[in-house]
Motif scaffolding. Structure first.
Motif: not given
Length: 260
Positions: A172-186
């Protein structure tokens, strides 16, 4: 006649309510929530701020005791599951120790349970490879980006090889680009480790992208208003976010909040 055995859900919560009491008042955070989560499933707890998502997660983790209702984890109590180290927990903040290098942060829970150094080292190296941070193992947390720190926190939670991974708005504390990338990595990590994941979020697109099912909680007091199956194929790819099916699921969930 062949009888097919149906396994019991890994997490079962029946009519769970939570009331916080102060000197002057009582606040009902959750009201009669019933959820069943299957082993290996990825589910999200979705709802607006203050709807009791984190409270529900903490009850699962045996960090809070419900006012009423029943909870069963892997056929036993939540306390038994906690003592058996069936949980790994990832919070909103990575909560890493700045004076310990990345690899040492990952091995910390293994040190606490008395695992031999050779096994600690082997697990840490394997997890560093899994999260793609092997070359950063000798860095300190403050030398990493927020997204990299959260990946370290995920690796630390996985170090004890938990059956269940509980995640409280970790991106939740990350910018949208980082968040979407980490969604895929998760999702990539989850596909390899096979843990049951319970993921708290207030982002509808994030819940749809990640989950097998989404448990929609109503505004305060939190009640289970809807369970949405997510039939999108796996593995989930970035381009899926632009599909009509993805947008339709977002719309369906958003409509479930109307008039609540």
């Amino acid at each position: 006649m062949t009888i097919t055995k149906i396994d019991s859900p890994e997490i079962m919560m029946s009519q769970v309510s939570m009331c916080y009491k102060t000197n002057s008042t009582e606040v009902l955070a959750l009201k009669e929530v019933t959820v069943n989560i299957q082993k290996g499933e990825f589910v999200s707890l979705l709802g607006p701020s203050g709807c009791g998502k984190t409270t529900l997660l903490r009850i699962m983790a045996d960090l809070l005791q419900p006012t009423s209702g029943e909870i069963t984890i892997s056929g036993g109590t939540a306390k038994e599951a906690r003592l058996a180290r069936k949980y790994g927990i990832v919070f909103q903040s990575p909560v890493l120790y700045d004076w310990r290098k990345v690899k040492k942060n990952i091995t910390l829970p293994l040190e606490m349970i008395g695992l031999q150094k050779e096994e600690r080292e082997e697990r840490a190296e394997r997890l560093l490879e899994l999260i793609g941070l092997s070359k950063f193992k000798d860095q300190y947390p403050w030398q990493l980006s927020g997204g990299m720190q959260q990946r370290v926190a995920i690796a630390r939670a996985l170090a004890i090889e938990p059956e269940i991974l509980l995640m409280d708005e970790p991106f939740s504390a990350l910018d949208e680009f980082s968040r979407e990338r980490l969604n895929e990595e998760l999702l990539s990590i989850w596909s390899k480790v096979g843990s049951t994941v319970v993921f708290v979020t207030h982002s509808i697109p994030e819940a749809v992208f990640l989950s097998d099912r989404v448990f929609v909680l109503s505004p305060h007091p939190g009640r289970l208003s809807k369970v949405v199956n997510i039939p999108l194929p796996r593995p989930r790819r970035e381009e899926m976010r632009n599909s009509p099916e993805f947008y339709q699921l977002i719309s369906d969930i958003r409509q479930s909040f109307e008039g609540v």
